[in-house]
Design a protein around this motif. Sequence first.
Motif, PDB file in Angstrom:
ATOM      1  N   LYS A 323       0.866  -1.173   0.000  1.00  2.00           N
ATOM      2  CA  LYS A 323       0.000   0.000   0.000  1.00  2.00           C
ATOM      3  C   LYS A 323       0.907   1.228   0.000  1.00  2.00           C
ATOM      4  O   LYS A 323       1.729   1.401   0.901  1.00  2.00           O
ATOM      5  CB  LYS A 323      -0.873  -0.015   1.250  1.00  2.00           C
ATOM      6  N   VAL A 324       0.775   2.026  -1.034  1.00  2.00           N
ATOM      7  CA  VAL A 324       1.691   3.156  -1.194  1.00  2.00           C
ATOM      8  C   VAL A 324       0.899   4.440  -1.369  1.00  2.00           C
ATOM      9  O   VAL A 324      -0.026   4.509  -2.174  1.00  2.00           O
ATOM     10  CB  VAL A 324       2.598   2.928  -2.434  1.00  2.00           C
ATOM     11  N   GLU A 325       1.259   5.437  -0.597  1.00  2.00           N
ATOM     12  CA  GLU A 325       0.678   6.764  -0.793  1.00  2.00           C
ATOM     13  C   GLU A 325       1.777   7.762  -1.128  1.00  2.00           C
ATOM     14  O   GLU A 325       2.957   7.450  -1.023  1.00  2.00           O
ATOM     15  CB  GLU A 325      -0.085   7.189   0.465  1.00  2.00           C
ATOM     16  N   GLY A 326       1.349   8.956  -1.532  1.00  2.00           N
ATOM     17  CA  GLY A 326       2.323   9.994  -1.863  1.00  2.00           C
ATOM     18  C   GLY A 326       2.563  10.903  -0.668  1.00  2.00           C
ATOM     19  O   GLY A 326       1.650  11.151   0.105  1.00  2.00           O
ATOM     20  N   GLU A 327       3.775  11.368  -0.531  1.00  2.00           N
ATOM     21  CA  GLU A 327       4.120  12.271   0.574  1.00  2.00           C
ATOM     22  C   GLU A 327       4.875  13.471   0.034  1.00  2.00           C
ATOM     23  O   GLU A 327       5.557  13.385  -0.981  1.00  2.00           O
ATOM     24  CB  GLU A 327       5.060  11.566   1.568  1.00  2.00           C
ATOM     25  N   PHE A 328       4.782  14.557   0.801  1.00  2.00           N
ATOM     26  CA  PHE A 328       5.566  15.749   0.488  1.00  2.00           C
ATOM     27  C   PHE A 328       6.729  15.816   1.460  1.00  2.00           C
ATOM     28  O   PHE A 328       6.590  15.478   2.627  1.00  2.00           O
ATOM     29  CB  PHE A 328       4.691  16.997   0.637  1.00  2.00           C
ATOM     30  N   THR A 329       7.906  16.223   0.994  1.00  2.00           N
ATOM     31  CA  THR A 329       9.042  16.374   1.901  1.00  2.00           C
ATOM     32  C   THR A 329       9.833  17.634   1.578  1.00  2.00           C
ATOM     33  O   THR A 329       9.837  18.096   0.426  1.00  2.00           O
ATOM     34  CB  THR A 329       9.980  15.141   1.859  1.00  2.00           C
ATOM     35  N   GLY A 330      10.484  18.159   2.613  1.00  2.00           N
ATOM     36  CA  GLY A 330      11.315  19.350   2.422  1.00  2.00           C
ATOM     37  C   GLY A 330      12.676  19.022   1.826  1.00  2.00           C
ATOM     38  O   GLY A 330      13.410  19.913   1.414  1.00  2.00           O
ATOM     39  N   GLY A 331      13.028  17.750   1.797  1.00  2.00           N
ATOM     40  CA  GLY A 331      14.331  17.354   1.253  1.00  2.00           C
ATOM     41  C   GLY A 331      14.362  17.506  -0.251  1.00  2.00           C
ATOM     42  O   GLY A 331      13.350  17.337  -0.920  1.00  2.00           O
ATOM     43  N   CYS A 332      15.536  17.834  -0.792  1.00  2.00           N
ATOM     44  CA  CYS A 332      15.673  18.016  -2.237  1.00  2.00           C
ATOM     45  C   CYS A 332      16.299  16.773  -2.855  1.00  2.00           C
ATOM     46  O   CYS A 332      16.968  16.012  -2.185  1.00  2.00           O
ATOM     47  CB  CYS A 332      16.569  19.208  -2.531  1.00  2.00           C
ATOM     48  N   ALA A 333      16.074  16.605  -4.154  1.00  2.00           N
ATOM     49  CA  ALA A 333      16.684  15.474  -4.862  1.00  2.00           C
ATOM     50  C   ALA A 333      16.710  15.782  -6.355  1.00  2.00           C
ATOM     51  O   ALA A 333      16.130  16.765  -6.817  1.00  2.00           O
ATOM     52  CB  ALA A 333      15.901  14.187  -4.607  1.00  2.00           C
ATOM     53  N   ASP A 334      17.384  14.901  -7.093  1.00  2.00           N
ATOM     54  CA  ASP A 334      17.490  15.075  -8.544  1.00  2.00           C
ATOM     55  C   ASP A 334      16.130  15.045  -9.237  1.00  2.00           C
ATOM     56  O   ASP A 334      16.001  15.509 -10.366  1.00  2.00           O
ATOM     57  CB  ASP A 334      18.369  13.958  -9.125  1.00  2.00           C
ATOM     58  N   SER A 335      15.125  14.485  -8.579  1.00  2.00           N
ATOM     59  CA  SER A 335      13.787  14.428  -9.176  1.00  2.00           C
ATOM     60  C   SER A 335      13.249  15.830  -9.447  1.00  2.00           C
ATOM     61  O   SER A 335      12.410  16.007 -10.332  1.00  2.00           O
ATOM     62  CB  SER A 335      12.831  13.668  -8.253  1.00  2.00           C
ATOM     63  N   GLY A 336      13.728  16.840  -8.703  1.00  2.00           N
ATOM     64  CA  GLY A 336      13.300  18.210  -8.975  1.00  2.00           C
ATOM     65  C   GLY A 336      13.738  18.677 -10.360  1.00  2.00           C
ATOM     66  O   GLY A 336      13.002  19.382 -11.044  1.00  2.00           O
ATOM     67  N   PHE A 337      14.936  18.256 -10.781  1.00  2.00           N
ATOM     68  CA  PHE A 337      15.430  18.657 -12.111  1.00  2.00           C
ATOM     69  C   PHE A 337      14.582  18.030 -13.218  1.00  2.00           C
ATOM     70  O   PHE A 337      14.281  18.668 -14.225  1.00  2.00           O
ATOM     71  CB  PHE A 337      16.886  18.223 -12.310  1.00  2.00           C
ATOM     72  N   THR A 338      14.213  16.759 -13.040  1.00  2.00           N
ATOM     73  CA  THR A 338      13.460  16.085 -14.104  1.00  2.00           C
ATOM     74  C   THR A 338      12.032  16.626 -14.157  1.00  2.00           C
ATOM     75  O   THR A 338      11.476  16.793 -15.234  1.00  2.00           O
ATOM     76  CB  THR A 338      13.451  14.557 -13.898  1.00  2.00           C
ATOM     77  N   ALA A 339      11.460  16.923 -12.972  1.00  2.00           N
ATOM     78  CA  ALA A 339      10.114  17.507 -12.957  1.00  2.00           C
ATOM     79  C   ALA A 339      10.138  18.894 -13.573  1.00  2.00           C
ATOM     80  O   ALA A 339       9.212  19.285 -14.288  1.00  2.00           O
ATOM     81  CB  ALA A 339       9.577  17.560 -11.529  1.00  2.00           C
ATOM     82  N   ALA A 340      11.230  19.642 -13.325  1.00  2.00           N
ATOM     83  CA  ALA A 340      11.311  21.021 -13.819  1.00  2.00           C
ATOM     84  C   ALA A 340      11.393  21.096 -15.341  1.00  2.00           C
ATOM     85  O   ALA A 340      11.015  22.107 -15.926  1.00  2.00           O
ATOM     86  CB  ALA A 340      12.499  21.746 -13.191  1.00  2.00           C
ATOM     87  N   VAL A 341      11.882  20.032 -16.009  1.00  2.00           N
ATOM     88  CA  VAL A 341      11.869  20.063 -17.475  1.00  2.00           C
ATOM     89  C   VAL A 341      10.527  19.556 -18.018  1.00  2.00           C
ATOM     90  O   VAL A 341      10.337  19.471 -19.232  1.00  2.00           O
ATOM     91  CB  VAL A 341      13.044  19.265 -18.119  1.00  2.00           C
ATOM     92  N   GLY A 342       9.604  19.212 -17.114  1.00  2.22           N
ATOM     93  CA  GLY A 342       8.243  18.880 -17.549  1.00  2.22           C
ATOM     94  C   GLY A 342       7.956  17.393 -17.676  1.00  2.22           C
ATOM     95  O   GLY A 342       6.899  17.013 -18.177  1.00  2.22           O
ATOM     96  N   THR A 343       8.873  16.545 -17.239  1.00  4.63           N
ATOM     97  CA  THR A 343       8.650  15.105 -17.369  1.00  4.63           C
ATOM     98  C   THR A 343       7.996  14.556 -16.094  1.00  4.63           C
ATOM     99  O   THR A 343       8.494  14.817 -14.999  1.00  4.63           O
ATOM    100  CB  THR A 343       9.990  14.378 -17.612  1.00  4.63           C
ATOM    101  N   PRO A 344       6.898  13.812 -16.255  1.00  2.03           N
ATOM    102  CA  PRO A 344       6.240  13.236 -15.075  1.00  2.03           C
ATOM    103  C   PRO A 344       7.247  12.414 -14.261  1.00  2.03           C
ATOM    104  O   PRO A 344       7.963  11.577 -14.816  1.00  2.03           O
ATOM    105  CB  PRO A 344       5.151  12.332 -15.665  1.00  2.03           C
ATOM    106  N   THR A 345       7.301  12.696 -12.973  1.00  2.00           N
ATOM    107  CA  THR A 345       8.354  12.132 -12.124  1.00  2.00           C
ATOM    108  C   THR A 345       7.757  11.675 -10.806  1.00  2.00           C
ATOM    109  O   THR A 345       6.954  12.384 -10.214  1.00  2.00           O
ATOM    110  CB  THR A 345       9.403  13.239 -11.835  1.00  2.00           C
ATOM    111  N   ILE A 346       8.177  10.480 -10.352  1.00  2.00           N
ATOM    112  CA  ILE A 346       7.935  10.174  -8.942  1.00  2.00           C
ATOM    113  C   ILE A 346       9.238   9.770  -8.297  1.00  2.00           C
ATOM    114  O   ILE A 346      10.132   9.205  -8.934  1.00  2.00           O
ATOM    115  CB  ILE A 346       6.848   9.118  -8.650  1.00  2.00           C
ATOM    116  N   CYS A 347       9.330  10.098  -7.024  1.00  2.00           N
ATOM    117  CA  CYS A 347      10.587   9.966  -6.304  1.00  2.00           C
ATOM    118  C   CYS A 347      10.386   9.055  -5.095  1.00  2.00           C
ATOM    119  O   CYS A 347       9.270   8.858  -4.643  1.00  2.00           O
ATOM    120  CB  CYS A 347      11.042  11.353  -5.862  1.00  2.00           C
ATOM    121  N   ALA A 348      11.517   8.535  -4.612  1.00  2.00           N
ATOM    122  CA  ALA A 348      11.512   7.653  -3.434  1.00  2.00           C
ATOM    123  C   ALA A 348      10.791   6.345  -3.732  1.00  2.00           C
ATOM    124  O   ALA A 348      10.080   5.813  -2.883  1.00  2.00           O
ATOM    125  CB  ALA A 348      10.926   8.352  -2.212  1.00  2.00           C
TER     126      ALA A 348
END
Length: 383
Positions: A323-348
């Motif tokens: 059972k998996v849900e989505g969470e928000f976190t204050g930590g940064c990761a490379d997923s921010g770069f991929t999301a910023a170019v517009g590509t659907p991204t999930i992290c962790a």
Amino acid sequence: MTTTYGQAVLDWLASQRPAMLALLEEFVNTDSGSYDKAGVDAVGERIRGFLDRQGIVHDTVANDRFGDVVRATVGQGANTSILLMGHRDTVFPKGEAGRRRFRIENGRAYGPGVADMKAGLVMNAFVLAAFQKFGGAPALLVGLFTSDEEIGSPACRRIIEAEARRARAVFNSEPGRPTGNVVNGRKGGVFMKMEITGKAAHSGGNFSDGISAIEELARKVIALHAITDLTRGTTVNVGLISGGQTVNTVAPWAKCEIDLRYVTPSDREDAMGKITRIVETAHVPGTSAKFEIAGEFKPLVETPDSKRLFEHYASCASDVGLKVEGEFTGGCADSGFTAAVGTPTICAVGPVGGKAHTPDEYLVVDSLVPRAQTLALAVARLT
Ligand SMILES: [Zn+2]
């Protein structure tokens, strides 16, 4: 539970648990701090060895200062790809792997970087191997094993962004949250350095000639921290300060390092505007200050496409019993770069762990296989 094709992949991944743990042990016992190029490359060498044994095509993007990037590809696809990401560097100093060897105790594995994110690297490697063995990836599957995430990806950012631009989906295998959840939102972060110049003078004989850079720094730190707005999710932390010459000299210089975290790009603009004004405003007449951005992570902002990708992933997880849900976190990761170019991204989406960046970091060993199975299904069923 799944199609016959899917079942073969799931069964094979389940059978690979001992091999996954053996590879993880090799990775964890190899020091690979971000600035330790030789160590980060040693982990890269072990990944290349695994890829070779699996018959997976790979290439290397060399870097002079930081570790090289290893890029593996499985299957074919002209215009679009699916990107699996992971970083090989850790936050730990050289020698840590010798002091804290890989070990398993009560279902948890320990050792530097075991969850963040050497288990994610192992998982990605085995998912690539599963598709190499059984086929079935709906697009070219790219595995990027990067080298400098823990320091803001100065060398890898461009490579990550270029790969993300041609990908239809990005799965970043940072450790799953202790709850087992994945991350569908992350703050952005800006790391800055500020330097203040004053004027030295003898603090006894010549006090009035001096201009204290330390006093100016103290006032600026208070102003910077006042930018923090917890309801909005904006925080400013001055994490390092230094300055001065001797106890009996009015301080001619002072400097600090500033960490800004924010939720949306417009929050970034607001906060950066305030920081710039604070830097430019001298409270102690005669001081001057300058600052520069030393590193930056983009926020992972949820979009309708990334929400769909998350729902797709969660439904695959439920098919392997997670059972998996989505969470928000204050930590940064490379997923921010991929999301910023517009590509659907999930992290962790990596195996589950906790207490990253501390000696208590742990990995839930039993999460290795089901997280690999979930990722494999999520890739196979991506339309
Ligand atoms: Zn990480």
